[in-house]
Scaffold this active site. Structure first.
Site, PDB file in Angstrom:
ATOM      1  N   LYS A   1       0.865  -1.215  -0.002  1.00 33.44           N
ATOM      2  CA  LYS A   1      -0.040  -0.086   0.004  1.00 33.44           C
ATOM      3  C   LYS A   1       1.005   1.204  -0.058  1.00 33.44           C
ATOM      4  O   LYS A   1       0.679   2.179  -0.866  1.00 33.44           O
ATOM      5  CB  LYS A   1      -0.767  -0.082   1.270  1.00 33.44           C
ATOM      6  CG  LYS A   1      -1.728  -1.191   1.361  1.00 33.44           C
ATOM      7  CD  LYS A   1      -2.667  -1.008   2.458  1.00 33.44           C
ATOM      8  CE  LYS A   1      -1.841  -1.149   3.930  1.00 33.44           C
ATOM      9  NZ  LYS A   1      -1.183  -2.281   4.241  1.00 33.44           N
TER      10      LYS A   1
ATOM     11  N   ARG B   1      -9.350   1.223   9.073  1.00 33.55           N
ATOM     12  CA  ARG B   1      -8.796   0.057   9.405  1.00 33.55           C
ATOM     13  C   ARG B   1     -10.050  -0.656  10.275  1.00 33.55           C
ATOM     14  O   ARG B   1      -9.833  -1.867  10.623  1.00 33.55           O
ATOM     15  CB  ARG B   1      -7.770   0.005  10.381  1.00 33.55           C
ATOM     16  CG  ARG B   1      -6.255  -0.201   9.653  1.00 33.55           C
ATOM     17  CD  ARG B   1      -5.220   0.100  10.697  1.00 33.55           C
ATOM     18  NE  ARG B   1      -4.004  -0.648  10.387  1.00 33.55           N
ATOM     19  CZ  ARG B   1      -3.074  -0.307   9.584  1.00 33.55           C
ATOM     20  NH1 ARG B   1      -2.926   0.737   9.199  1.00 33.55           N
ATOM     21  NH2 ARG B   1      -2.110  -1.112   9.458  1.00 33.55           N
TER      22      ARG B   1
ATOM     23  N   ARG C   1      11.870  -5.339   4.091  1.00 30.32           N
ATOM     24  CA  ARG C   1      11.578  -3.947   3.875  1.00 30.32           C
ATOM     25  C   ARG C   1      12.696  -2.960   4.590  1.00 30.32           C
ATOM     26  O   ARG C   1      13.234  -3.403   5.726  1.00 30.32           O
ATOM     27  CB  ARG C   1      10.249  -3.627   4.607  1.00 30.32           C
ATOM     28  CG  ARG C   1      10.056  -1.854   4.306  1.00 30.32           C
ATOM     29  CD  ARG C   1       8.780  -1.835   4.471  1.00 30.32           C
ATOM     30  NE  ARG C   1       8.019  -2.281   5.789  1.00 30.32           N
ATOM     31  CZ  ARG C   1       6.862  -2.218   6.078  1.00 30.32           C
ATOM     32  NH1 ARG C   1       5.895  -1.600   5.170  1.00 30.32           N
ATOM     33  NH2 ARG C   1       6.347  -2.561   7.241  1.00 30.32           N
TER      34      ARG C   1
ATOM     35  N   ARG D   1      11.994  -0.951  10.214  1.00 34.36           N
ATOM     36  CA  ARG D   1      10.991  -0.500  11.267  1.00 34.36           C
ATOM     37  C   ARG D   1      11.270  -1.712  12.400  1.00 34.36           C
ATOM     38  O   ARG D   1      11.187  -2.793  11.976  1.00 34.36           O
ATOM     39  CB  ARG D   1       9.573  -0.896  10.647  1.00 34.36           C
ATOM     40  CG  ARG D   1       9.470   0.816  10.014  1.00 34.36           C
ATOM     41  CD  ARG D   1       8.133   0.733   9.197  1.00 34.36           C
ATOM     42  NE  ARG D   1       6.898  -0.161   9.887  1.00 34.36           N
ATOM     43  CZ  ARG D   1       5.706  -0.020   9.120  1.00 34.36           C
ATOM     44  NH1 ARG D   1       5.769   0.639   7.924  1.00 34.36           N
ATOM     45  NH2 ARG D   1       4.689  -0.701   9.703  1.00 34.36           N
TER      46      ARG D   1
ATOM     47  N   ARG E   1       0.624  -8.392  14.182  1.00 34.06           N
ATOM     48  CA  ARG E   1       0.086  -7.480  13.240  1.00 34.06           C
ATOM     49  C   ARG E   1      -0.957  -8.295  12.459  1.00 34.06           C
ATOM     50  O   ARG E   1      -2.203  -7.636  11.909  1.00 34.06           O
ATOM     51  CB  ARG E   1       1.098  -6.431  12.212  1.00 34.06           C
ATOM     52  CG  ARG E   1       1.794  -5.691  13.347  1.00 34.06           C
ATOM     53  CD  ARG E   1       2.935  -5.192  12.543  1.00 34.06           C
ATOM     54  NE  ARG E   1       2.867  -4.561  11.320  1.00 34.06           N
ATOM     55  CZ  ARG E   1       3.724  -4.318  10.259  1.00 34.06           C
ATOM     56  NH1 ARG E   1       4.759  -5.026  10.530  1.00 34.06           N
ATOM     57  NH2 ARG E   1       3.420  -3.583   9.262  1.00 34.06           N
TER      58      ARG E   1
HETATM   59  P1  AP5 Z   1       4.684  -1.540   1.689  1.00 33.94           P
HETATM   60  O1  AP5 Z   1       4.573  -0.611   0.489  1.00 33.94           O
HETATM   61  O2  AP5 Z   1       5.759  -0.856   2.750  1.00 33.94           O
HETATM   62  O3  AP5 Z   1       3.498  -2.335   2.385  1.00 33.94           O
HETATM   63  P2  AP5 Z   1       2.541  -1.743   3.325  1.00 33.94           P
HETATM   64  O4  AP5 Z   1       1.054  -2.354   2.910  1.00 33.94           O
HETATM   65  O5  AP5 Z   1       2.412  -0.106   3.183  1.00 33.94           O
HETATM   66  O6  AP5 Z   1       2.935  -2.226   4.503  1.00 33.94           O
HETATM   67  P3  AP5 Z   1       2.782  -1.701   6.090  1.00 33.94           P
HETATM   68  O7  AP5 Z   1       3.478  -2.678   6.885  1.00 33.94           O
HETATM   69  O8  AP5 Z   1       3.296  -0.272   6.105  1.00 33.94           O
HETATM   70  O9  AP5 Z   1       1.522  -1.597   6.464  1.00 33.94           O
HETATM   71  P4  AP5 Z   1       0.930  -1.665   7.762  1.00 33.94           P
HETATM   72  O10 AP5 Z   1      -0.712  -1.425   7.392  1.00 33.94           O
HETATM   73  O11 AP5 Z   1       0.733  -2.944   8.574  1.00 33.94           O
HETATM   74  O12 AP5 Z   1       1.450  -0.409   8.585  1.00 33.94           O
HETATM   75  P5  AP5 Z   1       1.215   1.023   8.654  1.00 33.94           P
HETATM   76  O13 AP5 Z   1       2.639   1.616   8.845  1.00 33.94           O
HETATM   77  O14 AP5 Z   1       0.114   1.406   8.205  1.00 33.94           O
HETATM   78  O15 AP5 Z   1       5.658  -2.978   1.083  1.00 33.94           O
HETATM   79  C1  AP5 Z   1       5.986  -3.665   1.947  1.00 33.94           C
HETATM   80  C2  AP5 Z   1       7.536  -4.217   1.094  1.00 33.94           C
HETATM   81  O16 AP5 Z   1       7.309  -4.838   0.123  1.00 33.94           O
HETATM   82  C3  AP5 Z   1       8.510  -2.981   1.176  1.00 33.94           C
HETATM   83  O17 AP5 Z   1       9.819  -3.493   1.530  1.00 33.94           O
HETATM   84  C4  AP5 Z   1       8.266  -2.884  -0.609  1.00 33.94           C
HETATM   85  O18 AP5 Z   1       9.425  -2.377  -1.153  1.00 33.94           O
HETATM   86  C5  AP5 Z   1       7.780  -4.316  -1.043  1.00 33.94           C
HETATM   87  N1  AP5 Z   1       7.096  -4.416  -2.176  1.00 33.94           N
HETATM   88  C6  AP5 Z   1       5.902  -3.542  -2.284  1.00 33.94           C
HETATM   89  N2  AP5 Z   1       5.213  -3.927  -3.432  1.00 33.94           N
HETATM   90  C7  AP5 Z   1       5.889  -4.909  -3.813  1.00 33.94           C
HETATM   91  C8  AP5 Z   1       5.759  -5.787  -5.084  1.00 33.94           C
HETATM   92  N3  AP5 Z   1       4.584  -5.578  -5.950  1.00 33.94           N
HETATM   93  N4  AP5 Z   1       6.540  -6.965  -5.130  1.00 33.94           N
HETATM   94  C9  AP5 Z   1       7.472  -6.981  -4.277  1.00 33.94           C
HETATM   95  N5  AP5 Z   1       7.900  -6.159  -3.324  1.00 33.94           N
HETATM   96  C10 AP5 Z   1       6.917  -5.415  -3.104  1.00 33.94           C
HETATM   97  O19 AP5 Z   1       0.819   0.732  10.544  1.00 33.94           O
HETATM   98  C11 AP5 Z   1       1.828   0.368  11.556  1.00 33.94           C
HETATM   99  C12 AP5 Z   1       0.892   0.472  13.003  1.00 33.94           C
HETATM  100  O20 AP5 Z   1       0.395   1.948  13.125  1.00 33.94           O
HETATM  101  C13 AP5 Z   1      -0.307  -0.549  12.839  1.00 33.94           C
HETATM  102  O21 AP5 Z   1       0.352  -1.890  13.209  1.00 33.94           O
HETATM  103  C14 AP5 Z   1      -1.164   0.145  14.060  1.00 33.94           C
HETATM  104  O22 AP5 Z   1      -0.579  -0.154  15.025  1.00 33.94           O
HETATM  105  C15 AP5 Z   1      -1.021   1.644  13.736  1.00 33.94           C
HETATM  106  N6  AP5 Z   1      -2.062   2.159  12.864  1.00 33.94           N
HETATM  107  C16 AP5 Z   1      -1.700   2.684  11.542  1.00 33.94           C
HETATM  108  N7  AP5 Z   1      -3.093   3.044  11.075  1.00 33.94           N
HETATM  109  C17 AP5 Z   1      -4.011   2.779  11.933  1.00 33.94           C
HETATM  110  C18 AP5 Z   1      -5.332   3.004  11.976  1.00 33.94           C
HETATM  111  N8  AP5 Z   1      -5.974   3.345  10.838  1.00 33.94           N
HETATM  112  N9  AP5 Z   1      -5.993   2.424  13.015  1.00 33.94           N
HETATM  113  C19 AP5 Z   1      -5.446   1.992  14.121  1.00 33.94           C
HETATM  114  N10 AP5 Z   1      -4.049   1.869  14.054  1.00 33.94           N
HETATM  115  C20 AP5 Z   1      -3.325   2.278  13.205  1.00 33.94           C
END
Ligand code: AP5
Length: 218
Positions: free
Chosen positions: A13, A92, A131, A164, A175
């Site tokens: 994402k 979420r 990542r 991270r 997660r």
């Molecule tokens: P990446 O693009 O980083 O993936 P992502 O889907 O953004 O993953 P996240 O781990 O950031 O999502 P998340 O939802 O768990 O974390 P967030 O920061 O929102 O890609 C991942 C890897 O794969 C990278 O290395 C990339 O290069 C590679 N890649 C990408 N596309 C590829 C492809 N097609 N092929 C091969 N490789 C690829 O949230 C963190 C924490 O914050 C949560 O756990 C929670 O505690 C809190 N939080 C955030 N938002 C909320 C909310 N709305 N409500 C409550 N708590 C929240």
């Protein structure tokens, strides 16, 4: 244009949000990035959120909804909200989804596309453990699938890359559990909307970019 990106951790994402924001001149709002910044700065929001983020749980809805309201409402934000926003990692929960609809409708706006990144769970650990993220600009890389030209250095701004804290295997497992319990049900909610789109998140990064760009009319 208002876009929502949905999907499990590590499905790409953030990678696509960074690209789409540049391609369509949208404001990218990543709740995860905002929370990590608040934690780093030791703000009161960061202090409240830290235990949830570091343990792989969800930050309570009221905190997140207030945080988003602060970013899209108010005179200084309204024109930006009208031009275009891409939400990465929000909503979420069902309650966040409903709150977003309400906020947008009060601004005379609504969601144009909700894009679900679908990927088998067994691939996620591999994605997240490889990542690397830029300390300065937040650009995302992968040691195998999307490596920087120079190891450990951001190709966009020259910043140092880091891993991270929540990308450790035991936190990734937590997660995923949180995702399956609290977030997966909203995919069903969005899949009934006419603006819903599902992409194969295991596809190549560039092919996903092309597919979404085409659908968005770019
Ligand atoms: P990446 O693009 O980083 O993936 P992502 O889907 O953004 O993953 P996240 O781990 O950031 O999502 P998340 O939802 O768990 O974390 P967030 O920061 O929102 O890609 C991942 C890897 O794969 C990278 O290395 C990339 O290069 C590679 N890649 C990408 N596309 C590829 C492809 N097609 N092929 C091969 N490789 C690829 O949230 C963190 C924490 O914050 C949560 O756990 C929670 O505690 C809190 N939080 C955030 N938002 C909320 C909310 N709305 N409500 C409550 N708590 C929240």
């Amino acid at each position: 244009m208002i876009i929502v990106l949905l999907g499990a951790p590590g499905t790409g994402k953030g990678t696509q949000a960074q690209f789409l924001a540049r391609r369509f001149d949208l404001e990218a709002i990543s709740t995860g990035d905002i929370l990590r910044q608040e934690i780093k700065n030791g703000t009161s929001l960061g202090k409240k959120a830290e235990k949830f983020v570091t343990s792989g749980g969800l930050v309570p809805d009221d905190i997140i909804i207030d945080m988003i309201r602060g970013r899209i409402d108010g005179p200084e934000n309204r024109s930006r909200t009208r031009t275009g926003v891409i939400f990465d990692g929000f909503p979420r929960t069902l309650s966040q989804a409903k709150a977003l609809e309400k906020m947008l409708s009060s601004l005379g706006s609504g969601i144009d596309r909700a894009i679900y990144f679908h990927m088998p769970e067994e691939r996620i650990i591999e994605r997240l453990s490889g990542r690397r993220v830029c300390t300065d600009c937040g650009e995302t890389y992968h040691v195998v699938y999307n490596p920087p030209k120079e190891v450990g250095v951001c190709g966009k701004c020259g910043g140092a890359l880091y891993q991270r804290e929540d990308d450790k295997p035991e936190i990734i497992r937590q997660r995923l559990q949180t995702y399956n319990r609290d977030t997966a049900p909203i995919i069903d909610y969005y899949s009934k909307k006419d603006y819903y789109l599902q992409v194969d998140a295991y596809d190549d990064i560039d092919r996903i970019k092309e597919k979404i760009t085409r659908v968005l009319g770019g």
